[in-house]
Design a protein around this motif. Structure first.
Motif, PDB file in Angstrom:
ATOM      1  N   THR A 172    -106.324 -99.451   1.099  1.00  0.00           N
ATOM      2  CA  THR A 172    -105.361 -98.661   0.347  1.00  0.00           C
ATOM      3  C   THR A 172    -105.184 -97.233   0.838  1.00  0.00           C
ATOM      4  O   THR A 172    -104.114 -96.668   0.674  1.00  0.00           O
ATOM      5  CB  THR A 172    -105.777 -98.596  -1.131  1.00  0.00           C
ATOM      6  OG1 THR A 172    -107.117 -98.157  -1.193  1.00  0.00           O
ATOM      7  CG2 THR A 172    -105.662 -99.932  -1.797  1.00  0.00           C
ATOM      8  N   GLY A 221    -104.124 -94.254   2.807  1.00  0.00           N
ATOM      9  CA  GLY A 221    -103.129 -94.057   3.852  1.00  0.00           C
ATOM     10  C   GLY A 221    -102.015 -95.080   3.864  1.00  0.00           C
ATOM     11  O   GLY A 221    -101.142 -95.030   4.715  1.00  0.00           O
ATOM     12  N   MET A 222    -102.056 -96.009   2.922  1.00  0.00           N
ATOM     13  CA  MET A 222    -101.019 -97.057   2.879  1.00  0.00           C
ATOM     14  C   MET A 222     -99.933 -96.652   1.891  1.00  0.00           C
ATOM     15  O   MET A 222    -100.230 -96.155   0.824  1.00  0.00           O
ATOM     16  CB  MET A 222    -101.625 -98.364   2.389  1.00  0.00           C
ATOM     17  CG  MET A 222    -102.285 -99.197   3.443  1.00  0.00           C
ATOM     18  SD  MET A 222    -101.124 -99.748   4.664  1.00  0.00           S
ATOM     19  CE  MET A 222     -99.833-100.370   3.609  1.00  0.00           C
ATOM     20  N   GLY A 223     -98.702 -96.922   2.234  1.00  0.00           N
ATOM     21  CA  GLY A 223     -97.600 -96.775   1.286  1.00  0.00           C
ATOM     22  C   GLY A 223     -97.456 -95.374   0.746  1.00  0.00           C
ATOM     23  O   GLY A 223     -97.485 -95.161  -0.450  1.00  0.00           O
ATOM     24  N   VAL A 224     -97.314 -94.418   1.631  1.00  0.00           N
ATOM     25  CA  VAL A 224     -97.240 -93.019   1.193  1.00  0.00           C
ATOM     26  C   VAL A 224     -95.821 -92.703   0.716  1.00  0.00           C
ATOM     27  O   VAL A 224     -94.841 -93.046   1.376  1.00  0.00           O
ATOM     28  CB  VAL A 224     -97.641 -92.080   2.344  1.00  0.00           C
ATOM     29  CG1 VAL A 224     -97.476 -90.645   1.931  1.00  0.00           C
ATOM     30  CG2 VAL A 224     -99.060 -92.358   2.760  1.00  0.00           C
ATOM     31  N   ASP A 274    -102.621 -87.253  -2.205  1.00  0.00           N
ATOM     32  CA  ASP A 274    -102.264 -87.932  -0.969  1.00  0.00           C
ATOM     33  C   ASP A 274    -101.113 -88.917  -1.122  1.00  0.00           C
ATOM     34  O   ASP A 274    -100.522 -89.329  -0.140  1.00  0.00           O
ATOM     35  CB  ASP A 274    -103.480 -88.675  -0.413  1.00  0.00           C
ATOM     36  CG  ASP A 274    -104.557 -87.706  -0.019  1.00  0.00           C
ATOM     37  OD1 ASP A 274    -104.197 -86.562   0.279  1.00  0.00           O
ATOM     38  OD2 ASP A 274    -105.730 -88.089  -0.038  1.00  0.00           O
ATOM     39  N   SER A 275    -100.845 -89.347  -2.328  1.00  0.00           N
ATOM     40  CA  SER A 275     -99.662 -90.167  -2.582  1.00  0.00           C
ATOM     41  C   SER A 275     -99.715 -91.543  -1.927  1.00  0.00           C
ATOM     42  O   SER A 275     -98.695 -92.173  -1.738  1.00  0.00           O
ATOM     43  CB  SER A 275     -98.423 -89.410  -2.099  1.00  0.00           C
ATOM     44  OG  SER A 275     -97.284 -90.051  -2.519  1.00  0.00           O
ATOM     45  N   ASP A 276    -100.888 -92.010  -1.542  1.00  0.00           N
ATOM     46  CA  ASP A 276    -100.971 -93.378  -1.021  1.00  0.00           C
ATOM     47  C   ASP A 276    -101.374 -94.320  -2.160  1.00  0.00           C
ATOM     48  O   ASP A 276    -101.475 -93.898  -3.314  1.00  0.00           O
ATOM     49  CB  ASP A 276    -101.958 -93.455   0.143  1.00  0.00           C
ATOM     50  CG  ASP A 276    -103.284 -92.834  -0.210  1.00  0.00           C
ATOM     51  OD1 ASP A 276    -103.462 -92.503  -1.384  1.00  0.00           O
ATOM     52  OD2 ASP A 276    -104.128 -92.689   0.677  1.00  0.00           O
ATOM     53  N   THR A 301    -104.472 -93.178  -4.043  1.00  0.00           N
ATOM     54  CA  THR A 301    -104.271 -92.040  -4.939  1.00  0.00           C
ATOM     55  C   THR A 301    -103.525 -92.471  -6.190  1.00  0.00           C
ATOM     56  O   THR A 301    -103.844 -92.040  -7.292  1.00  0.00           O
ATOM     57  CB  THR A 301    -103.467 -90.942  -4.226  1.00  0.00           C
ATOM     58  OG1 THR A 301    -103.990 -90.804  -2.927  1.00  0.00           O
ATOM     59  CG2 THR A 301    -103.571 -89.643  -4.951  1.00  0.00           C
ATOM     60  N   LEU A 318     -98.659-103.098  -2.311  1.00  0.00           N
ATOM     61  CA  LEU A 318     -97.707-101.997  -2.333  1.00  0.00           C
ATOM     62  C   LEU A 318     -96.812-102.077  -3.557  1.00  0.00           C
ATOM     63  O   LEU A 318     -96.572-101.087  -4.249  1.00  0.00           O
ATOM     64  CB  LEU A 318     -96.867-102.079  -1.066  1.00  0.00           C
ATOM     65  CG  LEU A 318     -96.087-100.856  -0.658  1.00  0.00           C
ATOM     66  CD1 LEU A 318     -97.037 -99.751  -0.333  1.00  0.00           C
ATOM     67  CD2 LEU A 318     -95.229-101.177   0.531  1.00  0.00           C
TER      68      LEU A 318
END
Lengths: 396, 213, 175, 304
Positions: free
Chosen positions: A226, A228-231, A277-279, A282, A383
């Motif tokens: 999760t 770093g994914m789907g920022v 970080d908005s991923d 987060t 996601l």
């Protein structure tokens, strides 16, 4: 050093170039692309919708969201029902949090009709809204872990959710659909012993959330999937109309409860939970902290809520209730973001038009279609769940 | 949206040869289903017992009833105890739980999923909305009677039915299967034209074969 | 709120302004200036968030009312821009270039009200309904009950009453 | 002549016992997983009922002759693996067809079923099957590396390719187990074991949330029954293999059940606590630490 060795040098020259719209030209006759339907008959989809994915290898090249599988035409049905007949059907618009529909409908109507709701009723409404948020967060948390293959979290959180549903049943008589917030007030006061049992349930939730944090949020594999994914870029917040935890995870402290306070929220002590970080991680963490904040809010409400008092304002005969002409918009902060009802009255017994603004409307269509491009097919479910979309409020 | 993907066309194969493709004919088998004879006597009874004790539910949440399916499978109600399990693909499932109202668009997918299930298959319909439309009886987009489109074994009334009601419904379904009355698939095959006619009456853009396995 | 409106009146002709509550107001703009007005509101006044875009069918007056509800994230106020367009050949300028999600709203309005937004991406694609052949369902002249009874095999036995009259008959039969 | 007939009959007896053990074990493991989630879980004999039910479906559709190869190869892989394992050490009845080179044979059968499944599931034409197959092959290939290195380390250590001899060498004391005499190889093999059992974090092949449910998507009724039967036999055979190689084998059924149960628990506990890797992540993971441990095991055995 070892990390660099193990990292594959991804050669992206084989991938087709993007055109000016940021999409690639898909040519199915080249036999490079595969089209796959993700849903509606699919366990990894939230609710009943479908994604039409175009794949190149394992990567999503293009996505189109298809909704409308749950369309019941509420806005049409409400036009041919009297206001009080609308009251039992509004909660059916969105299943996970029916109370927000009831609240927005009731408050829009009260505003048009100029009715003041008694204080005790306002407290009870605040309580029910927070309980509703709590159970929705719990259900979501199981879904997020489940979408990444960790079914055990779902078992725990649905167990906790059942506890909250019990309290709902005690207070309102309904498990899922409560039909509690009548226009003009609420249907009942707190039953005897409710506080005691609620406190016990909240303690249980607190205890379990510690385990959930250990098993889910401190888990190396979960982080690997999760982080770093789907920022979501904070610059997208306004162009896409992103609200709720999805926006807060990007560092924008958007919370209707603070921005446009309603009910008794001004008297409660809380700060919007903001991430950085908005991923996916987060967003999940923001929701977890939001859940704990909701537990805290319920404790505060329980301390302040009056045991007795007037719970219903004086209203005209509901069967002949002519709401004065006008239009208004009332909103509330649900778990997914800003929930709102836009109500237009033409001065008759029937509403002229009611429009429901569900937060998933923007999250599930425009935003998802943009975010999902270049994601691995294995991450699609995670996601989508991380945006906490819910189809019924898109199509109503 | 164009329907060119179901029209006859010529496709170039990877080797470069042109191939004529008629998707509805080539990609699907559209022979009408046949009614299957059941085995006789004790064998069928034994088979029915096994079928009733191992209900594999297709994971397709068609409506809001799907939200009560999760409590059903989790600690409080734990339907696994009774042999009820999830199955994500229609090929392997034997019970189709229609969880709530069906819009026309969903009905199309439901019919397809239903036809892909293997005989014997059972349908449990939740909620008042599958019985007579329920809350949405006057809606232009939801069907009113599910049994006009596919044979239904058990209806569970309520809006929405509680998990206890679902358990009771599954129990009823087990009884029906054990008594040998769970012959929905054969009924569908025997009255195939009637069911198809009803389906085609409301599904306006019919872009699939009449029967797809 | 009042200062925003005064600012706005310097640049645009605002037909009427109605303050619903202290943080919500509605104004009427003509079809021609609407998109310019909304762009101005977004870029200069800071109404950055499009809350919703919907339509109301005023069939008696032969027009649709489009409502663009905008939210100001800093001042926490909402402003609804109402645009009246003719019901005949309903058409409106698209705002998909201002907000990404506007194209979804415009697709829905195209389908449910039959309002066309030329230039909006995918606007003619079916969004919610599939194979719909009647007039757009959210228009007032579409009768959903009649359509449902005609199409969906209603189960016999359901009775419907007007609640007010039924209650009167049941509870106060002598009056 | 008489000996081979008795040998076949003995092998069938072993197969029968192991099948039943595997079915009950899968039910019990389901129950254990359910208990962690505060549920009762399925009845322990539920796998039997599911099996019967799948065989009593009335209709069956086909996607061509290659389609049948999937389940058949898969079952062959499971039974083949079992038939060349000495199940009970020192017992002439449950020794099966163990012979001098069976260690290599076992490695081959381990992969055989996956290949057959790939052929058959690819034939069904379902995109999820295709995705599942490519994931499965990639992950199995990566997982095989540490496993093979570990097995080779054992072969070098014991100077034999016969499982029977390996078991014999471990008798006498608990400290003679390979687990203690060659811990590096044991670690490499037990890490591979996680992926072999198809549980989290290495169950992306069957991930129901993404590609329901991978290669067997199109298999149904009796064909699914065959796969299910294999799902009982194959894990049991793998457990017996690992027990023989690392944990000193078993001299009676009681010992076998205890040992295999605890070996299974290793993958169950990891599986319950972790979400799943993506396939590229799991391949990277196996090509990292487990591979290094496997290489180290060989080096240690060779040079120390």
């Amino acid at each position: 050093m070892s990390k660099k060795l193990l990292k594959w040098n991804e050669d992206r020259t084989l991938f087709p170039e993007k055109n000016s719209e940021g999409k690639i030209d898909v040519d199915y006759d080249s036999h490079k692309f595969m089209k796959i339907w993700h849903g509606p008959q699919h366990p990894g989809i939230t609710g009943n919708m479908s994604l039409e994915l175009t794949l190149l290898g394992d990567e999503v090249m293009d996505c189109e969201t298809h909704v409308g599988y749950l369309h019941r035409g509420f806005e049409k049905l409400m036009e041919r029902r009297k206001y009080i007949q609308c009251f039992p059907i509004v909660c059916r618009v969105a299943v996970p949090e029916p109370d927000f529909n009831e609240y927005c409908f009731a408050s829009a109507m009260e505003e048009l009709a100029g009715i003041e709701v008694p204080e005790a009723a306002e407290w009870l409404r605040t309580l029910v809204l927070e309980m509703s948020r709590l159970q929705s967060f719990l259900a979501w948390m199981g879904g997020q872990a489940g979408s990444l293959g960790q079914g055990i979290i779902g078992q725990w959180t649905i167990y906790l959710r059942d506890l909250i549903l019990d309290r709902f049943e005690e207070l309102t008589g309904g498990r899922i659909y409560h039909m509690y917030m009548l226009p003009g007030g609420v249907r009942g006061l707190l039953p005897d012993g409710f506080r005691q049992r609620m406190t016990e349930n909240l303690d249980e939730i607190d205890r379990f959330m510690k385990d959930v944090k250990k098993v889910m949020f401190d888990n190396a594999v979960f982080k690997k999937r999760t982080v770093g994914m789907g920022v979501i870029d904070p610059a997208w917040i306004h162009p896409f109309g992103i609200t709720g935890p999805n926006a807060r995870a990007a560092g924008v402290a958007k919370d209707v409860r603070k921005d446009n306070p309603y009910l008794k929220y001004p008297e409660l002590d809380f700060e919007p939970v903001v991430g950085k970080d908005s991923d996916i991680y987060t967003r999940a963490d923001v929701r977890r902290r939001d859940l704990l904040m909701t537990v805290d809010l319920i404790r505060q409400i329980m301390a302040k809520i009056p045991d007795k008092g007037d719970i219903r304002a004086k209203t005209p005969n509901v069967l002949h209730w002519k709401v004065p002409a006008g239009e208004t918009y009332s909103r509330a902060e649900c778990t997914r973001g800003e929930y709102g009802y836009y109500m237009v009255s033409d001065g008759t017994e029937y509403p002229r038009r009611i429009n429901v603004r569900g937060p998933s409307y923007t999250h599930a269509v425009a935003l998802l279609e943009k975010m999902i491009v270049n994601a691995n097919i294995a991450d699609v479910a995670g996601l989508m769940v991380s945006l906490h979309t819910y189809p019924p409020e898109i199509e109503r | 949206m164009g329907k060119e993907y179901i029209e006859k066309r010529t496709v170039i194969s990877p080797e470069g040869n042109p191939i004529e493709v008629d998707p509805l004919k080539d990609y699907f088998c559209d022979a009408a289903p046949k009614s299957c004879k059941s085995a006789s006597g004790i064998i069928e009874k034994f088979a029915n017992w096994a079928r009733s004790e191992s209900l594999w539910v297709l994971g397709f949440g068609t409506g809001c009833g799907a939200i009560e399916m999760r409590p059903l499978m989790t600690p409080r109600f734990d339907a696994y105890r009774f042999g009820i399990q999830w199955r994500p693909t229609p090929r392997q499932a034997s019970v189709f739980v229609i969880s709530g109202y069906l819009s026309v668009k969903t009905l199309k997918r439901v019919v397809r999923s239903y036809e892909q299930m293997q005989n014997p298959k059972f349908v449990v319909a939740l909620g008042s909305c599958t019985i007579n439309g329920g809350m949405y009886w006057d809606s232009y987009n939801t069907i009113n009677r599910l049994d006009h489109y596919m044979p239904v074994d058990v209806y569970i009334a309520g809006c929405m039915p509680r998990p206890e009601a679902l358990l009771a419904g599954f129990d009823k379904l087990k009884h029906i299967i054990r008594e040998g009355r769970g012959e929905g698939a054969n009924k569908y095959a025997e009255n195939f034209d009637w069911y198809k006619g009803n389906q085609k009456k409301i599904i306006k853009d019919w872009d699939m074969p009449d029967y797809n396995w | 709120m009042q200062t925003i409106i005064e600012n706005l009146q310097k640049h645009f002709q605002v037909v009427s302004y109605h303050q619903q509550r202290e943080n919500l107001g509605f104004l009427i703009a003509s079809k021609e200036v609407a998109v310019g007005l909304i762009t101005h509101l977004r870029d200069y006044e800071g109404f950055a968030h499009l809350v919703l875009l919907t339509a109301v069918d005023w069939i008696e007056d032969e027009h649709f009312q489009l409502t663009y509800l905008l939210h100001h994230p800093e001042k926490k106020v909402d402003l609804g821009v109402r645009v009246m367009i003719s019901r005949e050949n309903a058409e409106m300028y698209s705002i998909h270039h201002l907000w990404e999600q506007a194209r979804t709203y415009q697709r829905e309005l195209r389908e449910m009200f039959g309002i066309n937004f030329p230039g909006s991406p995918d606007v003619d694609k079916p969004f919610i309904l599939e194979g719909w052949e009647e007039i757009p369902p959210y228009r007032r002249d579409f009768d959903t009950k009649e359509y449902s009874e005609k199409t969906y095999f209603p189960r016999p036995g359901r009775e419907t009453h007007d609640p007010a009259e039924y209650m009167k008959k049941k509870l106060y039969p002598n009056e | 002549m008489g000996t081979i007939v008795t040998k076949i009959l003995y092998a069938l007896l072993t197969l029968f016992i192991v099948t039943n053990y595997g079915l009950i074990l899968s039910g019990v493991v389901h129950k254990i997983g359910a208990r962690v989630g505060r549920r009762h879980g399925i009845r322990f004999y539920q796998p039997y009922i599911d099996l019967i039910k799948n065989y009593t479906f009335r209709t069956r559709i086909t996607h061509g002759i290659m389609y049948y190869i999937g389940p058949v190869f898969r079952l062959t892989g499971g039974i083949g693996l079992l038939l060349f394992l000495p199940v009970i050490y020192g017992s002439p009845v449950f020794d099966n067809f163990s012979f001098a080179g069976d260690l290599t044979f076992v490695l081959y059968f381990q992969f055989f079923g996956v290949l057959g499944m790939a052929l058959g599931a690819g034939e069904s034409g379902h995109p999820y099957s295709a995705l599942g197959v490519s994931r499965g092959l990639a992950q199995t290939t990566a997982m095989e590396l540490p496993l093979t290195l570990g097995v080779l380390a054992l072969a070098v250590q014991y100077h034999t390719l016969n499982i029977h001899d390996i078991v014999a060498a471990q008798q006498g004391s608990i400290l003679h187990w390979t687990l203690f005499t060659n811990p590096l190889a044991a670690i490499a093999m037990m890490l591979s074991f996680l992926a072999m059992m198809g549980r989290s974090p290495f169950d992306v092949v069957l991930a129901p949330q993404e590609i329901p449910i991978g290669p067997p998507t199109e298999y149904h009724s009796a064909l699914l029954g065959v796969l299910q039967l294999n799902r009982a036999i194959f894990p049991a055979a793998k457990l017996i293999l690992f027990m023989n190689l690392l944990f000193g084998g078993a001299t009676n059924w009681g010992e076998l059940i205890i040992k295999t149960f605890f070996i299974y628990m290793w993958s169950v506990f990891v599986g319950i606590a972790y979400p799943r890797f993506r396939v590229d992540q799991s391949v990277r993971w196996y090509l990292g630490i487990p591979l290094l441990i496997g290489v180290a095991a060989i080096l240690v055995v060779k040079y120390f």
